[in-house]
Design a protein around this motif. Sequence first.
Motif, PDB file in Angstrom:
ATOM      1  N   GLU A  95      86.207  24.990  40.111  1.00  0.00           N
ATOM      2  CA  GLU A  95      84.718  26.940  40.313  1.00  0.00           C
ATOM      3  C   GLU A  95      85.690  27.495  39.306  1.00  0.00           C
ATOM      4  O   GLU A  95      85.977  28.202  38.625  1.00  0.00           O
ATOM      5  N   MET A  96      87.596  27.511  38.847  1.00  0.00           N
ATOM      6  CA  MET A  96      88.628  28.250  38.609  1.00  0.00           C
ATOM      7  C   MET A  96      88.722  27.813  37.308  1.00  0.00           C
ATOM      8  O   MET A  96      88.918  28.892  36.522  1.00  0.00           O
ATOM      9  N   GLU A  97      87.735  26.794  37.118  1.00  0.00           N
ATOM     10  CA  GLU A  97      87.290  26.727  35.297  1.00  0.00           C
ATOM     11  C   GLU A  97      86.319  26.304  34.628  1.00  0.00           C
ATOM     12  O   GLU A  97      86.109  26.148  33.967  1.00  0.00           O
ATOM     13  N   GLY A  98      85.551  27.529  35.729  1.00  0.00           N
ATOM     14  CA  GLY A  98      84.180  27.903  35.131  1.00  0.00           C
ATOM     15  C   GLY A  98      83.474  26.717  35.412  1.00  0.00           C
ATOM     16  O   GLY A  98      82.472  26.907  34.919  1.00  0.00           O
ATOM     17  N   GLN A  99      83.111  25.522  35.949  1.00  0.00           N
ATOM     18  CA  GLN A  99      82.977  24.358  36.696  1.00  0.00           C
ATOM     19  C   GLN A  99      82.138  24.418  37.756  1.00  0.00           C
ATOM     20  O   GLN A  99      82.632  24.664  38.519  1.00  0.00           O
ATOM     21  N   VAL A 100      80.880  23.814  38.000  1.00  0.00           N
ATOM     22  CA  VAL A 100      80.642  23.302  39.868  1.00  0.00           C
ATOM     23  C   VAL A 100      80.894  21.327  39.601  1.00  0.00           C
ATOM     24  O   VAL A 100      79.993  21.289  38.450  1.00  0.00           O
ATOM     25  N   ARG A 101      82.105  21.769  40.450  1.00  0.00           N
ATOM     26  CA  ARG A 101      81.580  20.224  40.106  1.00  0.00           C
ATOM     27  C   ARG A 101      82.237  19.224  41.855  1.00  0.00           C
ATOM     28  O   ARG A 101      83.073  20.399  42.226  1.00  0.00           O
ATOM     29  N   GLY A 102      81.741  18.323  41.993  1.00  0.00           N
ATOM     30  CA  GLY A 102      82.096  17.965  43.349  1.00  0.00           C
ATOM     31  C   GLY A 102      81.202  17.442  44.494  1.00  0.00           C
ATOM     32  O   GLY A 102      80.157  16.666  43.961  1.00  0.00           O
ATOM     33  N   GLU A 103      81.024  16.766  45.661  1.00  0.00           N
ATOM     34  CA  GLU A 103      80.214  16.550  46.164  1.00  0.00           C
ATOM     35  C   GLU A 103      78.783  17.285  46.624  1.00  0.00           C
ATOM     36  O   GLU A 103      79.177  18.320  47.583  1.00  0.00           O
ATOM     37  N   LEU A 104      77.380  16.685  46.891  1.00  0.00           N
ATOM     38  CA  LEU A 104      76.836  18.023  47.154  1.00  0.00           C
ATOM     39  C   LEU A 104      75.982  16.276  48.701  1.00  0.00           C
ATOM     40  O   LEU A 104      75.720  15.394  47.804  1.00  0.00           O
ATOM     41  N   LYS A 105      76.178  16.756  49.970  1.00  0.00           N
ATOM     42  CA  LYS A 105      75.975  16.091  50.938  1.00  0.00           C
ATOM     43  C   LYS A 105      74.530  16.485  51.318  1.00  0.00           C
ATOM     44  O   LYS A 105      74.625  17.580  51.795  1.00  0.00           O
ATOM     45  N   LEU A 106      73.176  15.889  50.469  1.00  0.00           N
ATOM     46  CA  LEU A 106      72.360  16.447  51.394  1.00  0.00           C
ATOM     47  C   LEU A 106      71.594  15.390  52.386  1.00  0.00           C
ATOM     48  O   LEU A 106      71.813  14.178  52.647  1.00  0.00           O
ATOM     49  N   ARG A 150      77.017  16.732  60.128  1.00  0.00           N
ATOM     50  CA  ARG A 150      77.099  16.000  58.775  1.00  0.00           C
ATOM     51  C   ARG A 150      77.095  15.733  57.419  1.00  0.00           C
ATOM     52  O   ARG A 150      77.301  15.207  56.703  1.00  0.00           O
ATOM     53  N   ASP A 151      76.137  17.653  56.984  1.00  0.00           N
ATOM     54  CA  ASP A 151      75.841  17.369  55.205  1.00  0.00           C
ATOM     55  C   ASP A 151      75.543  18.934  55.130  1.00  0.00           C
ATOM     56  O   ASP A 151      76.245  19.803  55.891  1.00  0.00           O
ATOM     57  N   ASP A 152      75.998  18.973  54.120  1.00  0.00           N
ATOM     58  CA  ASP A 152      75.698  20.784  53.401  1.00  0.00           C
ATOM     59  C   ASP A 152      73.966  21.195  53.929  1.00  0.00           C
ATOM     60  O   ASP A 152      74.472  22.285  54.293  1.00  0.00           O
ATOM     61  N   TYR A 282      71.333  24.933  57.836  1.00  0.00           N
ATOM     62  CA  TYR A 282      72.604  24.578  57.672  1.00  0.00           C
ATOM     63  C   TYR A 282      73.177  25.385  58.751  1.00  0.00           C
ATOM     64  O   TYR A 282      72.308  26.161  59.291  1.00  0.00           O
ATOM     65  N   PRO A 283      74.090  25.319  59.731  1.00  0.00           N
ATOM     66  CA  PRO A 283      74.790  25.378  60.457  1.00  0.00           C
ATOM     67  C   PRO A 283      74.963  26.997  60.127  1.00  0.00           C
ATOM     68  O   PRO A 283      75.859  26.925  59.051  1.00  0.00           O
ATOM     69  N   ALA A 284      75.218  28.122  60.862  1.00  0.00           N
ATOM     70  CA  ALA A 284      74.544  29.387  60.185  1.00  0.00           C
ATOM     71  C   ALA A 284      76.959  29.656  59.889  1.00  0.00           C
ATOM     72  O   ALA A 284      76.860  30.351  59.567  1.00  0.00           O
ATOM     73  N   ALA A 285      77.361  28.907  60.283  1.00  0.00           N
ATOM     74  CA  ALA A 285      78.873  29.365  61.115  1.00  0.00           C
ATOM     75  C   ALA A 285      79.444  28.504  59.315  1.00  0.00           C
ATOM     76  O   ALA A 285      80.546  28.783  59.686  1.00  0.00           O
ATOM     77  N   LYS A 286      77.829  27.872  59.426  1.00  0.00           N
ATOM     78  CA  LYS A 286      78.677  27.355  57.602  1.00  0.00           C
ATOM     79  C   LYS A 286      79.744  27.731  57.092  1.00  0.00           C
ATOM     80  O   LYS A 286      78.697  28.397  56.506  1.00  0.00           O
ATOM     81  N   HIS A 287      80.726  27.129  56.446  1.00  0.00           N
ATOM     82  CA  HIS A 287      81.108  28.648  54.813  1.00  0.00           C
ATOM     83  C   HIS A 287      80.728  27.541  53.728  1.00  0.00           C
ATOM     84  O   HIS A 287      81.079  26.673  53.476  1.00  0.00           O
ATOM     85  N   PRO A 288      79.769  28.053  52.910  1.00  0.00           N
ATOM     86  CA  PRO A 288      79.588  27.094  51.620  1.00  0.00           C
ATOM     87  C   PRO A 288      80.470  26.599  50.756  1.00  0.00           C
ATOM     88  O   PRO A 288      80.702  27.331  50.369  1.00  0.00           O
ATOM     89  N   THR A 289      80.339  25.900  50.483  1.00  0.00           N
ATOM     90  CA  THR A 289      81.573  25.450  49.401  1.00  0.00           C
ATOM     91  C   THR A 289      80.783  25.240  47.716  1.00  0.00           C
ATOM     92  O   THR A 289      79.375  26.272  47.835  1.00  0.00           O
TER      93      THR A 289
END
Length: 315
Positions: A95-106, A150-152, A282-289
Amino acid sequence: MPYSLARLLTRLSFRQLQVFHTVCHHLSYSRAAEQLGLTQPAVSSQVRQLEQALGQPVFEYVGKQLYITAAGQRLEQAVGSIFSDLERLQMELAEMEGQVRGELKLAAVSTAQYVVPYLLQGFLRQYPQVDVHLEIVNRARATQRLTENRDDLVIMGMPPESSALRSTPFLDNVMIPVVRVDNPLLRSKKVDPQTFLNAKLLIREPGSGTRKALEQWCQQKRLTFNPHMELGSNAAIKHGVLAGLGVAVLPKLSVRAELKLGELASLDLEGFALRRAWCSVYPAAKHPTPVMQAFLDYIRNTMGELEQLVYGEAL
């Protein structure tokens, strides 16, 4: 005797932790080896080195079944936290490089499998460096996965009513009454809903979203809910209708092809179609990636386009 932290850090490797994590997931050395592209002796060797460093066994056999020990369960919690932190770090650096990259667990309930591909199509075109992992489960399992974090995100209709969950509707789930094209009900000028419900209604198991929606509708209309046969999936119900076992109420998306081919027909019943919403939950307490937040933003910004893309002329 366990090593000191300084010595433990020199003897542990991320590969050992990855192997351990994979064995925990499968409770099988052979299946873990297959997933990791290793031999089974190599997996066993990595686990032995890990156990030597910790000074305690992390797995044990009872008969032929592999179990996680108490020490292994505690290690799995720590490893899960480490890997989650590393994954978030990777996303934040991207994200610091202006990109969205990583894993999305659904995770998605089985009826949502017709919707999720449309969600992912545009999202992955916009964010091609995201890796998506999708699990298709029933509603009970989806609710359990929410509880276990368990999931995003979980995609489902009729999410549990709980202040501990955050739910956002994004698309109508249109459910229609369907029969086989040679069903005698099609020869009647008008069919009342109770006659349809009495015509060997095929239905999902208790607790499923589709069944719950129909049960609630019957209560509102003061109709008798009269199931003839329970089947374990909407696909099984669809094929049951095609086989002449009875009638059903199904998501329109799940039978669109059969309607176009003339294998199934939709009855014109008072009170139909039923409309419920697909929701991201998603759980309300979850901090979104960063990846999860990008997906939530994408859903919110494309709801109108998504409805046209999914249903088009079908609505």
